[in-house]
Design a protein around this motif. Structure first.
Motif, PDB file in Angstrom:
ATOM      1  N   CYS A 290       0.840  -1.198   0.000  1.00 54.82           N
ATOM      2  CA  CYS A 290       0.000   0.000   0.000  1.00 54.82           C
ATOM      3  C   CYS A 290       0.876   1.250   0.000  1.00 54.82           C
ATOM      4  O   CYS A 290       1.933   1.273   0.625  1.00 54.82           O
ATOM      5  CB  CYS A 290      -0.896   0.027   1.228  1.00 54.82           C
ATOM      6  SG  CYS A 290      -1.900  -1.448   1.395  1.00 54.82           S
ATOM      7  N   TYR A 315      -3.725   5.170  -1.723  1.00 53.64           N
ATOM      8  CA  TYR A 315      -4.720   6.029  -1.078  1.00 53.64           C
ATOM      9  C   TYR A 315      -4.383   7.497  -1.315  1.00 53.64           C
ATOM     10  O   TYR A 315      -3.221   7.867  -1.522  1.00 53.64           O
ATOM     11  CB  TYR A 315      -4.747   5.759   0.423  1.00 53.64           C
ATOM     12  CG  TYR A 315      -5.107   4.335   0.785  1.00 53.64           C
ATOM     13  CD1 TYR A 315      -6.420   3.890   0.687  1.00 53.64           C
ATOM     14  CD2 TYR A 315      -4.125   3.440   1.224  1.00 53.64           C
ATOM     15  CE1 TYR A 315      -6.763   2.588   1.022  1.00 53.64           C
ATOM     16  CE2 TYR A 315      -4.451   2.136   1.556  1.00 53.64           C
ATOM     17  CZ  TYR A 315      -5.767   1.708   1.455  1.00 53.64           C
ATOM     18  OH  TYR A 315      -6.101   0.415   1.779  1.00 53.64           O
ATOM     19  N   GLU A 319      -7.152  10.514   2.674  1.00 50.40           N
ATOM     20  CA  GLU A 319      -7.450   9.239   3.335  1.00 50.40           C
ATOM     21  C   GLU A 319      -6.361   8.880   4.336  1.00 50.40           C
ATOM     22  O   GLU A 319      -6.643   8.424   5.453  1.00 50.40           O
ATOM     23  CB  GLU A 319      -7.584   8.135   2.287  1.00 50.40           C
ATOM     24  CG  GLU A 319      -8.836   8.225   1.436  1.00 50.40           C
ATOM     25  CD  GLU A 319      -8.858   7.191   0.332  1.00 50.40           C
ATOM     26  OE1 GLU A 319      -9.819   6.410   0.271  1.00 50.40           O
ATOM     27  OE2 GLU A 319      -7.901   7.168  -0.483  1.00 50.40           O
ATOM     28  N   LEU A 320      -5.116   9.087   3.959  1.00 46.87           N
ATOM     29  CA  LEU A 320      -4.003   8.757   4.852  1.00 46.87           C
ATOM     30  C   LEU A 320      -4.004   9.659   6.084  1.00 46.87           C
ATOM     31  O   LEU A 320      -3.704   9.207   7.202  1.00 46.87           O
ATOM     32  CB  LEU A 320      -2.676   8.878   4.104  1.00 46.87           C
ATOM     33  CG  LEU A 320      -2.469   7.897   2.933  1.00 46.87           C
ATOM     34  CD1 LEU A 320      -1.143   8.174   2.236  1.00 46.87           C
ATOM     35  CD2 LEU A 320      -2.514   6.451   3.402  1.00 46.87           C
ATOM     36  N   ARG A 322      -6.411  10.808   7.686  1.00 47.28           N
ATOM     37  CA  ARG A 322      -7.466  10.458   8.644  1.00 47.28           C
ATOM     38  C   ARG A 322      -6.981   9.429   9.671  1.00 47.28           C
ATOM     39  O   ARG A 322      -7.624   9.233  10.705  1.00 47.28           O
ATOM     40  CB  ARG A 322      -8.680   9.874   7.912  1.00 47.28           C
ATOM     41  CG  ARG A 322      -9.416  10.879   7.049  1.00 47.28           C
ATOM     42  CD  ARG A 322     -10.756  10.345   6.590  1.00 47.28           C
ATOM     43  NE  ARG A 322     -11.266  11.118   5.466  1.00 47.28           N
ATOM     44  CZ  ARG A 322     -11.369  10.654   4.220  1.00 47.28           C
ATOM     45  NH1 ARG A 322     -11.019   9.402   3.951  1.00 47.28           N
ATOM     46  NH2 ARG A 322     -11.832  11.423   3.267  1.00 47.28           N
ATOM     47  N   MET A 323      -5.859   8.773   9.380  1.00 49.36           N
ATOM     48  CA  MET A 323      -5.349   7.742  10.270  1.00 49.36           C
ATOM     49  C   MET A 323      -4.472   8.357  11.359  1.00 49.36           C
ATOM     50  O   MET A 323      -3.649   9.235  11.090  1.00 49.36           O
ATOM     51  CB  MET A 323      -4.523   6.703   9.493  1.00 49.36           C
ATOM     52  CG  MET A 323      -5.275   6.026   8.353  1.00 49.36           C
ATOM     53  SD  MET A 323      -6.795   5.207   8.899  1.00 49.36           S
ATOM     54  CE  MET A 323      -6.110   3.947   9.980  1.00 49.36           C
ATOM     55  N   PRO A 344       0.452   5.088   7.741  1.00 51.90           N
ATOM     56  CA  PRO A 344      -1.004   5.160   7.622  1.00 51.90           C
ATOM     57  C   PRO A 344      -1.571   4.239   6.546  1.00 51.90           C
ATOM     58  O   PRO A 344      -2.690   3.733   6.684  1.00 51.90           O
ATOM     59  CB  PRO A 344      -1.265   6.635   7.288  1.00 51.90           C
ATOM     60  CG  PRO A 344       0.017   7.144   6.726  1.00 51.90           C
ATOM     61  CD  PRO A 344       1.097   6.377   7.433  1.00 51.90           C
ATOM     62  N   ALA A 345      -0.810   3.995   5.467  1.00 48.55           N
ATOM     63  CA  ALA A 345      -1.294   3.088   4.416  1.00 48.55           C
ATOM     64  C   ALA A 345      -1.448   1.672   4.969  1.00 48.55           C
ATOM     65  O   ALA A 345      -2.448   0.989   4.700  1.00 48.55           O
ATOM     66  CB  ALA A 345      -0.337   3.096   3.227  1.00 48.55           C
ATOM     67  N   ARG A 347      -1.891   0.845   8.123  1.00 48.42           N
ATOM     68  CA  ARG A 347      -3.004   0.857   9.089  1.00 48.42           C
ATOM     69  C   ARG A 347      -4.359   0.857   8.365  1.00 48.42           C
ATOM     70  O   ARG A 347      -5.285   0.138   8.753  1.00 48.42           O
ATOM     71  CB  ARG A 347      -2.911   2.097   9.987  1.00 48.42           C
ATOM     72  CG  ARG A 347      -1.756   2.083  10.973  1.00 48.42           C
ATOM     73  CD  ARG A 347      -1.830   3.273  11.924  1.00 48.42           C
ATOM     74  NE  ARG A 347      -0.674   3.339  12.800  1.00 48.42           N
ATOM     75  CZ  ARG A 347      -0.557   2.625  13.927  1.00 48.42           C
ATOM     76  NH1 ARG A 347      -1.524   1.803  14.293  1.00 48.42           N
ATOM     77  NH2 ARG A 347       0.532   2.744  14.674  1.00 48.42           N
ATOM     78  N   LEU A 348      -4.457   1.664   7.332  1.00 46.58           N
ATOM     79  CA  LEU A 348      -5.725   1.812   6.623  1.00 46.58           C
ATOM     80  C   LEU A 348      -6.145   0.508   5.949  1.00 46.58           C
ATOM     81  O   LEU A 348      -7.298   0.094   6.038  1.00 46.58           O
ATOM     82  CB  LEU A 348      -5.602   2.934   5.589  1.00 46.58           C
ATOM     83  CG  LEU A 348      -6.869   3.381   4.859  1.00 46.58           C
ATOM     84  CD1 LEU A 348      -7.964   3.768   5.838  1.00 46.58           C
ATOM     85  CD2 LEU A 348      -6.552   4.553   3.934  1.00 46.58           C
ATOM     86  N   TYR A 349      -5.216  -0.150   5.276  1.00 44.89           N
ATOM     87  CA  TYR A 349      -5.561  -1.394   4.579  1.00 44.89           C
ATOM     88  C   TYR A 349      -5.838  -2.519   5.564  1.00 44.89           C
ATOM     89  O   TYR A 349      -6.798  -3.273   5.400  1.00 44.89           O
ATOM     90  CB  TYR A 349      -4.433  -1.809   3.625  1.00 44.89           C
ATOM     91  CG  TYR A 349      -4.792  -2.997   2.757  1.00 44.89           C
ATOM     92  CD1 TYR A 349      -5.171  -2.813   1.436  1.00 44.89           C
ATOM     93  CD2 TYR A 349      -4.762  -4.307   3.244  1.00 44.89           C
ATOM     94  CE1 TYR A 349      -5.519  -3.887   0.632  1.00 44.89           C
ATOM     95  CE2 TYR A 349      -5.112  -5.388   2.454  1.00 44.89           C
ATOM     96  CZ  TYR A 349      -5.485  -5.171   1.147  1.00 44.89           C
ATOM     97  OH  TYR A 349      -5.840  -6.239   0.359  1.00 44.89           O
ATOM     98  N   GLY A 351      -6.468  -2.483   8.945  1.00 43.75           N
ATOM     99  CA  GLY A 351      -7.402  -2.323  10.051  1.00 43.75           C
ATOM    100  C   GLY A 351      -6.796  -2.690  11.392  1.00 43.75           C
ATOM    101  O   GLY A 351      -7.498  -2.797  12.403  1.00 43.75           O
TER     102      GLY A 351
END
Length: 374
Positions: A290, A315, A319-320, A322-323, A344-345, A347-349, A351
């Protein structure tokens, strides 16, 4: 198109679909034409003496000669072969063509009246059992499946987790472990990561199959066989569980990555491999790389993803941002609009609340590693 079958000559096929349907009798052709109309994933082959005149329009192939001479080409070209031919004849014809259950196509036989659909070859790995059920449902026929794990409704060791993308570390012990399962010996399942919904039958696990929290607990129980599901590399003591065990790699590792423009595939790949070795994680459990959408055309990232068949997800900076991240960077924000990329990528993918590696800078690459929680 009429194929002329001759001894010692392989025919060239115009393959359009995944499966082949073959018929050699009058009633078999009627049945095959009916199946072909409702099963669009199949190419149909039957003897030219049963020609109806609509074969070209319906993309049906005719052949002249012994059907046995058609099979080598079908074996090489199709994932599965559905034959409306007697079971004994099919067994004799395919015997010289068999190589390995990992590569042989699925072979399914239908009787001339369409009353029974029989899984003959590559029931699990080749998908003949599922194909048998699908074809039987289309014909209103009875599926005949003799694979022990299917009949007993227990764990199919060679397909365990396959619908989630799990892969074996080694297939060496598949046969003896399968024997332990179907012979109702004591079997341990140890799952450290991966999807939990692997038991699909509407009844409890057999009493002979027990789930353990750790490999250590399973070793103390001294099972006859084991199924181990983890993204970790086992230490020497833990490897004892594999004396009669299969190690499965679930797709749970997410790699967050940022890099300088033009970073080579070789450098990116080395950083990934070195990092996984440091974490004692298996590369076979990587699911995705990611990054930020500024890197969606980064050749090195694309090349690594393609080499290992990993997902490549990018992302936007919004979007990044927001993490919540542990190490925001004003410098990264200045150039990308995001306060971080790899962390953050990942974490975002994934979860995941916590990362296995928050962030590491190596040469032109920044890497973070997460494990998808289930």
């Amino acid at each position: 198109m009429t194929l002329v079958l001759e001894e010692g000559k392989q025919v060239a096929l115009e393959q359009k679909s995944t499966y082949a349907v073959v018929a050699i009798t009058k009633h078999g052709v009627e049945l095959a034409r009916s199946l072909h109309a409702t099963f669009p994933q199949a190419d149909l082959f039957y003897m030219s003496k049963f020609e109806r005149g609509d074969e070209q329009r319906r993309h049906i192939s005719l052949f002249e000669g012994n059907v046995r001479l058609l099979l080598p080409s079908l074996f090489q070209s199709y994932k599965g072969i559905i034959m409306i031919v007697s079971l004994g004849a099919v067994v004799r014809m395919i015997a010289p063509l068999l190589k390995d259950k990992k590569t042989d196509p699925a072979v399914v036989v239908i009787d001339d009246k369409g009353e029974h659909v029989i899984s003959v070859l590559s029931g699990h790995l080749g998908g003949a059992n599922e194909l048998t059920k699908e074809v039987a449902e289309l014909l209103g026929a009875t599926p005949v499946i003799t694979t022990a794990s299917d009949v007993q409704k227990t764990i199919p060791v060679d397909l365990f987790g396959s619908r989630f993308g799990w892969v074996w570390e080694s297939g060496e012990k598949l046969t003896p472990v399968s024997a332990s399962v179907v012979n109702e010996e004591q079997v341990a399942v140890i799952q450290e990561s991966g999807e939990k919904e692997w038991w699909t039958y509407d009844r409890p696990l057999p009493e002979t199959i027990k789930v353990y929290e750790t490999i250590e607990e399973a070793l103390e129980a001294k099972p006859n066989a084991a199924l181990v599901v983890t993204h970790r590399n086992l230490n020497n003591n833990e490897k004892e569980i594999l004396f009669n065990g299969v190690l499965y790699r679930p797709k749970v590792i997410v790699i967050g990555m940022g890099c300088n423009r033009g970073t080579s595939m070789e450098e990116i790949e080395k950083v990934i491999c070195d990092t996984l070795d440091e974490l004692q994680f298996s590369i076979k459990s990587v699911k995705a790389i990611c990054s930020i959408d500024l890197k969606k055309d980064e050749e090195g990232l694309l090349a690594v993803s393609q080499k290992y068949n990993w997902e490549f997800t990018c992302y936007s900076a919004e979007e990044l941002n927001r993490m919540q991240i542990d190490d925001p960077s004003e410098t990264v924000f200045k150039f990308t609009g995001a306060y971080g990329v790899s962390e953050p990528a990942a974490r975002l993918y994934s979860g995941a609340e916590s990362l296995s590696l928050i962030k590491k800078k190596s040469g032109n690459v920044t890497i973070s590693v997460a494990v998808i929680p289930y």
